[in-house]
Scaffold this active site. Structure first.
Site, PDB file in Angstrom:
ATOM      1  N   LYS A 160      70.882 -72.946  37.725  1.00 53.55           N
ATOM      2  CA  LYS A 160      70.383 -71.604  37.359  1.00 53.55           C
ATOM      3  C   LYS A 160      69.516 -71.022  38.478  1.00 53.55           C
ATOM      4  O   LYS A 160      69.705 -69.880  38.887  1.00 53.55           O
ATOM      5  CB  LYS A 160      69.556 -71.708  36.068  1.00 53.55           C
ATOM      6  CG  LYS A 160      68.670 -70.490  35.801  1.00 53.55           C
ATOM      7  CD  LYS A 160      67.906 -70.599  34.502  1.00 53.55           C
ATOM      8  CE  LYS A 160      66.524 -71.192  34.592  1.00 53.55           C
ATOM      9  NZ  LYS A 160      65.482 -70.324  35.146  1.00 53.55           N
ATOM     10  N   ASN A 161      68.564 -71.828  38.962  1.00 54.58           N
ATOM     11  CA  ASN A 161      67.591 -71.270  39.900  1.00 54.58           C
ATOM     12  C   ASN A 161      68.139 -71.107  41.322  1.00 54.58           C
ATOM     13  O   ASN A 161      67.451 -70.586  42.195  1.00 54.58           O
ATOM     14  CB  ASN A 161      66.304 -72.088  39.884  1.00 54.58           C
ATOM     15  CG  ASN A 161      65.552 -71.881  38.573  1.00 54.58           C
ATOM     16  OD1 ASN A 161      65.877 -70.970  37.803  1.00 54.58           O
ATOM     17  ND2 ASN A 161      64.559 -72.716  38.301  1.00 54.58           N
ATOM     18  N   ARG A 210      62.180 -62.959  35.147  1.00 51.28           N
ATOM     19  CA  ARG A 210      61.387 -62.739  36.355  1.00 51.28           C
ATOM     20  C   ARG A 210      62.247 -62.715  37.627  1.00 51.28           C
ATOM     21  O   ARG A 210      61.988 -61.944  38.550  1.00 51.28           O
ATOM     22  CB  ARG A 210      60.367 -63.868  36.420  1.00 51.28           C
ATOM     23  CG  ARG A 210      59.383 -63.734  37.495  1.00 51.28           C
ATOM     24  CD  ARG A 210      58.363 -64.835  37.367  1.00 51.28           C
ATOM     25  NE  ARG A 210      57.628 -64.960  38.592  1.00 51.28           N
ATOM     26  CZ  ARG A 210      56.629 -64.159  38.940  1.00 51.28           C
ATOM     27  NH1 ARG A 210      56.249 -63.202  38.138  1.00 51.28           N
ATOM     28  NH2 ARG A 210      56.009 -64.317  40.078  1.00 51.28           N
ATOM     29  N   CYS A 265      59.823 -66.087  31.089  1.00 49.18           N
ATOM     30  CA  CYS A 265      59.202 -66.973  30.108  1.00 49.18           C
ATOM     31  C   CYS A 265      57.718 -66.649  30.011  1.00 49.18           C
ATOM     32  O   CYS A 265      57.129 -66.106  30.935  1.00 49.18           O
ATOM     33  CB  CYS A 265      59.330 -68.416  30.559  1.00 49.18           C
ATOM     34  SG  CYS A 265      60.954 -69.099  30.392  1.00 49.18           S
ATOM     35  N   ARG A 296      51.883 -64.293  35.972  1.00 50.49           N
ATOM     36  CA  ARG A 296      52.856 -64.549  37.038  1.00 50.49           C
ATOM     37  C   ARG A 296      52.987 -63.296  37.888  1.00 50.49           C
ATOM     38  O   ARG A 296      53.926 -62.529  37.745  1.00 50.49           O
ATOM     39  CB  ARG A 296      54.209 -64.963  36.458  1.00 50.49           C
ATOM     40  CG  ARG A 296      54.165 -66.301  35.764  1.00 50.49           C
ATOM     41  CD  ARG A 296      55.485 -66.620  35.124  1.00 50.49           C
ATOM     42  NE  ARG A 296      56.467 -67.143  36.068  1.00 50.49           N
ATOM     43  CZ  ARG A 296      57.709 -67.443  35.735  1.00 50.49           C
ATOM     44  NH1 ARG A 296      58.124 -67.256  34.505  1.00 50.49           N
ATOM     45  NH2 ARG A 296      58.553 -67.920  36.622  1.00 50.49           N
ATOM     46  N   ASP A 344      59.192 -77.857  35.860  1.00 49.28           N
ATOM     47  CA  ASP A 344      60.275 -77.601  34.904  1.00 49.28           C
ATOM     48  C   ASP A 344      60.711 -78.851  34.140  1.00 49.28           C
ATOM     49  O   ASP A 344      61.522 -78.763  33.222  1.00 49.28           O
ATOM     50  CB  ASP A 344      61.483 -76.981  35.621  1.00 49.28           C
ATOM     51  CG  ASP A 344      61.180 -75.573  36.121  1.00 49.28           C
ATOM     52  OD1 ASP A 344      60.215 -74.972  35.639  1.00 49.28           O
ATOM     53  OD2 ASP A 344      61.917 -75.085  37.003  1.00 49.28           O
ATOM     54  N   ILE A 400      51.198 -75.712  38.312  1.00 47.36           N
ATOM     55  CA  ILE A 400      51.949 -74.518  38.744  1.00 47.36           C
ATOM     56  C   ILE A 400      51.729 -73.335  37.796  1.00 47.36           C
ATOM     57  O   ILE A 400      51.411 -72.233  38.233  1.00 47.36           O
ATOM     58  CB  ILE A 400      53.468 -74.816  38.870  1.00 47.36           C
ATOM     59  CG1 ILE A 400      53.723 -76.095  39.665  1.00 47.36           C
ATOM     60  CG2 ILE A 400      54.211 -73.614  39.470  1.00 47.36           C
ATOM     61  CD1 ILE A 400      53.368 -76.046  41.135  1.00 47.36           C
ATOM     62  N   ARG A 449      68.924 -69.602  28.009  1.00 43.62           N
ATOM     63  CA  ARG A 449      68.682 -69.030  29.344  1.00 43.62           C
ATOM     64  C   ARG A 449      69.050 -70.038  30.432  1.00 43.62           C
ATOM     65  O   ARG A 449      69.368 -69.636  31.547  1.00 43.62           O
ATOM     66  CB  ARG A 449      67.193 -68.675  29.509  1.00 43.62           C
ATOM     67  CG  ARG A 449      66.714 -67.592  28.598  1.00 43.62           C
ATOM     68  CD  ARG A 449      65.294 -67.240  28.906  1.00 43.62           C
ATOM     69  NE  ARG A 449      65.174 -66.892  30.322  1.00 43.62           N
ATOM     70  CZ  ARG A 449      64.040 -66.650  30.946  1.00 43.62           C
ATOM     71  NH1 ARG A 449      62.909 -66.717  30.277  1.00 43.62           N
ATOM     72  NH2 ARG A 449      64.009 -66.331  32.213  1.00 43.62           N
TER      73      ARG A 449
HETATM   74  N1  EPU Z   1      52.541 -66.694  42.246  1.00 44.71           N
HETATM   75  C1  EPU Z   1      51.593 -65.756  42.609  1.00 44.71           C
HETATM   76  N2  EPU Z   1      52.009 -64.627  43.240  1.00 44.71           N
HETATM   77  C2  EPU Z   1      53.323 -64.390  43.517  1.00 44.71           C
HETATM   78  C3  EPU Z   1      54.284 -65.356  43.148  1.00 44.71           C
HETATM   79  C4  EPU Z   1      53.858 -66.506  42.510  1.00 44.71           C
HETATM   80  O1  EPU Z   1      50.408 -65.937  42.382  1.00 44.71           O
HETATM   81  O2  EPU Z   1      53.632 -63.338  44.096  1.00 44.71           O
HETATM   82  C5  EPU Z   1      52.090 -67.927  41.548  1.00 44.71           C
HETATM   83  C6  EPU Z   1      52.653 -67.986  40.128  1.00 44.71           C
HETATM   84  O3  EPU Z   1      51.853 -67.294  39.236  1.00 44.71           O
HETATM   85  C7  EPU Z   1      52.673 -69.474  39.862  1.00 44.71           C
HETATM   86  C8  EPU Z   1      52.964 -70.071  41.223  1.00 44.71           C
HETATM   87  O4  EPU Z   1      52.671 -69.052  42.193  1.00 44.71           O
HETATM   88  O5  EPU Z   1      51.426 -69.917  39.432  1.00 44.71           O
HETATM   89  C9  EPU Z   1      54.381 -70.537  41.423  1.00 44.71           C
HETATM   90  O6  EPU Z   1      55.289 -69.501  41.156  1.00 44.71           O
HETATM   91  P1  EPU Z   1      56.680 -69.411  41.907  1.00 44.71           P
HETATM   92  O7  EPU Z   1      56.783 -68.080  42.545  1.00 44.71           O
HETATM   93  O8  EPU Z   1      56.876 -70.619  42.760  1.00 44.71           O
HETATM   94  O9  EPU Z   1      57.690 -69.494  40.690  1.00 44.71           O
HETATM   95  P2  EPU Z   1      58.870 -68.524  40.331  1.00 44.71           P
HETATM   96  O10 EPU Z   1      59.632 -68.162  41.561  1.00 44.71           O
HETATM   97  O11 EPU Z   1      58.383 -67.450  39.454  1.00 44.71           O
HETATM   98  C10 EPU Z   1      60.612 -70.454  40.086  1.00 44.71           C
HETATM   99  C11 EPU Z   1      61.574 -70.885  39.028  1.00 44.71           C
HETATM  100  C12 EPU Z   1      60.816 -71.440  37.853  1.00 44.71           C
HETATM  101  C13 EPU Z   1      60.010 -72.647  38.335  1.00 44.71           C
HETATM  102  C14 EPU Z   1      59.084 -72.213  39.479  1.00 44.71           C
HETATM  103  C15 EPU Z   1      58.308 -73.363  40.080  1.00 44.71           C
HETATM  104  C16 EPU Z   1      63.445 -69.415  39.357  1.00 44.71           C
HETATM  105  C17 EPU Z   1      64.277 -68.307  38.859  1.00 44.71           C
HETATM  106  N3  EPU Z   1      62.382 -69.748  38.635  1.00 44.71           N
HETATM  107  O12 EPU Z   1      59.782 -69.472  39.467  1.00 44.71           O
HETATM  108  O13 EPU Z   1      61.783 -71.869  36.911  1.00 44.71           O
HETATM  109  O14 EPU Z   1      59.257 -73.164  37.285  1.00 44.71           O
HETATM  110  O15 EPU Z   1      59.845 -71.589  40.511  1.00 44.71           O
HETATM  111  O16 EPU Z   1      59.160 -74.338  40.545  1.00 44.71           O
HETATM  112  O17 EPU Z   1      63.743 -69.998  40.380  1.00 44.71           O
HETATM  113  C18 EPU Z   1      62.566 -72.445  34.781  1.00 44.71           C
HETATM  114  O18 EPU Z   1      63.665 -72.653  35.300  1.00 44.71           O
HETATM  115  O19 EPU Z   1      62.277 -72.797  33.610  1.00 44.71           O
HETATM  116  C19 EPU Z   1      61.531 -71.766  35.563  1.00 44.71           C
HETATM  117  C20 EPU Z   1      60.461 -71.187  35.011  1.00 44.71           C
END
Ligand code: EPU
Length: 430
Positions: free
Chosen positions: A30-31, A100, A124, A129, A317, A339, A410
């Site tokens: 998915k990711n 997101r 989620c 975030r 995750d 995280i 999802r």
């Molecule tokens: N963060 C910020 N500012 C930003 C972006 C992120 O402060 O501009 C913070 C977030 O609030 C969080 C941390 O950085 O505390 C990590 O967020 P990250 O951006 O790494 O996560 P994401 O890209 O929103 C992806 C996965 C998530 C997974 C996380 C961490 C996808 C589509 N989603 O989310 O997957 O948990 O990385 O590995 O790739 C899931 O599959 O269940 C899921 C939530």
């Protein structure tokens, strides 16, 4: 805190003490597929994507691509993505609010259309975030963003520098992917992203982009260099296996497996899970891209310490699913979530099922092992807590009703069918 974006729907009724026996095949990641689909905006040519899971997040991304002016057709696990007549620079609230990862279209859309208007994302319920790393990084690439009434308005201007340095305060997966993708078409500019995320899904995206004609170096490291090019081309690409789906079923095997075989995994992507299982004395048999596993609950297992971290650390995750396993292991396990601020909400639900878990400081779970869990009505709050509660329900005594379980669709393709193939029965009600 972000409010719940998924309406409170869906219910699973699960009888406990079931066994998983047979073969389970892992789907595409998915990711990986979500940012890869967003990157398809960067070319007019046809993209063929294979090993695409049939999950609701992919359907949401299809809706988003269609509103950007693409046509998307699915034949089994393959997507055919092409340009349609209509080009659009606006992505409405409805599909974006659900997920997101939809925000990853913002940079590519602005590069292609020069202006864009994209709703701020949902996803989620995982605490705050923000998208500040995305916006700040894109600004260095010449994209000016204005946030008004829940939308981000983008405008791109040529930059004067031939080299751009971006250093992320935290190795954000989404920001790394978004900046990386957008930078591929900033022609003549070299972009260096420092402290970037190193998740396998980022490698997959970068490999996809390079195959399209991008020029990305440093794949798999914390410093990625992108040499902007003029044009990207259509390609045929196969997405990597989903390590989180695999990890979820491996943990299920440790709980209720009876010669359960999990096929189509990439073991290298799961090293942090396997080393934790070794430490806990959980047995499995790993050969190439498959793993065989049976329940270890009748053995003397070791409590442990889990600290979630960016890859190659232990994935957030899989944290909730591991909490279920640790709740049944003698002794005290501590789990620290580093995280997402809101990912311990499952504790109350597991305690309803007889677990003995205390939360401290909003990010620490102290898990004292109990001998068994018992079925109860519970409430899921996100994708991974839905999966974890399902694992808890399968190992518990008696019946569990998991409310608000639609999140599970999802990220887990054909979950009822896959479980049925290994002898597990679950009943879903809308
Ligand atoms: N963060 C910020 N500012 C930003 C972006 C992120 O402060 O501009 C913070 C977030 O609030 C969080 C941390 O950085 O505390 C990590 O967020 P990250 O951006 O790494 O996560 P994401 O890209 O929103 C992806 C996965 C998530 C997974 C996380 C961490 C996808 C589509 N989603 O989310 O997957 O948990 O990385 O590995 O790739 C899931 O599959 O269940 C899921 C939530």
């Amino acid at each position: 805190m972000e409010s719940l974006r998924i309406d409170n729907t869906g219910k699973l009724i699960v009888s406990g003490m079931q066994q998983a026996n047979g073969i389970l095949e892992i789907s595409g990641a998915k990711n990986s597929v979500l940012p890869i689909m967003a990157a398809c905006i960067l070319t007019d040519e046809k993209i063929i994507l294979r090993n695409v899971p049939d999950i609701s997040d992919v359907n949401t991304m299809i809706e988003i691509l269609e509103s950007s002016g693409k046509t998307v057709n699915r034949v089994k696990d393959t997507l055919y993505i092409e340009k349609s007549e209509k080009i659009n620079s606006e992505i409405p609230y409805e599909p974006v609010r659900k997920m997101r990862a939809s925000f990853n279209v913002y940079g590519p859309l602005t590069v292609i259309n020069k202006i864009s208007k994209v709703a701020l994302p949902g996803g989620c319920s995982l605490g705050a975030r923000p998208v500040n790393f995305h916006i700040d990084g894109l600004m260095k690439l010449g994209i000016e963003s204005k946030i008004e009434h829940g939308f981000v308005y983008g405008k791109i201007k040529p930059i004067e520098k031939s080299e751009v340095h971006i250093s992320l305060d935290f190795p954000s997966v989404g920001a790394t992917e978004h900046i990386l993708t957008t930078a591929t078409l900033i022609d003549g500019v070299k972009t260096i992203i420092n402290n970037c995320a190193m998740e396998p899904e980022i490698d997959d995206l970068a490999n996809f982009l390079n195959k399209m004609g991008a020029n990305i170096e440093g794949i798999g490291t914390s410093k990625i260099i992108i040499h902007g090019v003029k044009k990207l081309h259509g390609i045929d690409y196969k997405v990597i296996p989903d390590r989180i789906e695999a990890g979820t079923f491996i943990i299920m095997g440790a709980l209720i497996g009876k010669n359960l075989t999990i096929k189509n995994i990439n073991a290298e992507h799961l090293e942090s899970l396997f080393s934790k299982l070794d430490e806990m004395n959980i047995e499995y048999n790993l050969k190439g891209n498959e793993v065989k596993i049976s329940s270890s609950l009748n053995k003397k297992l070791n409590a442990t310490i889990i600290d979630t971290a960016p890859y190659p650390g232990f994935p957030t995750d899989l944290q909730s699913q591991m909490m279920v396993l640790c709740s049944l292991i003698d002794g005290r396990t501590t789990i620290k979530e580093n995280i997402f601020s809101n990912r311990l909400s499952i504790i109350d639900e597991l305690n309803r099922m007889g677990a003995n878990i205390k939360a401290e400081n909003n990010n620490l779970a102290i898990v004292d092992g109990v001998r068994f869990l018992s079925g109860a009505p519970v409430q899921a709050t996100d994708l991974r807590s839905s999966a974890a509660l399902l694992l808890a329900a399968l190992v518990a005594e008696g019946e569990t009703i998991i409310n608000n379980v639609d999140h599970i669709f999802r990220g887990y393709e054909k979950i009822e069918e896959k479980l049925k193939n290994v002898g597990i029965k679950i009943e879903y009600y809308e």
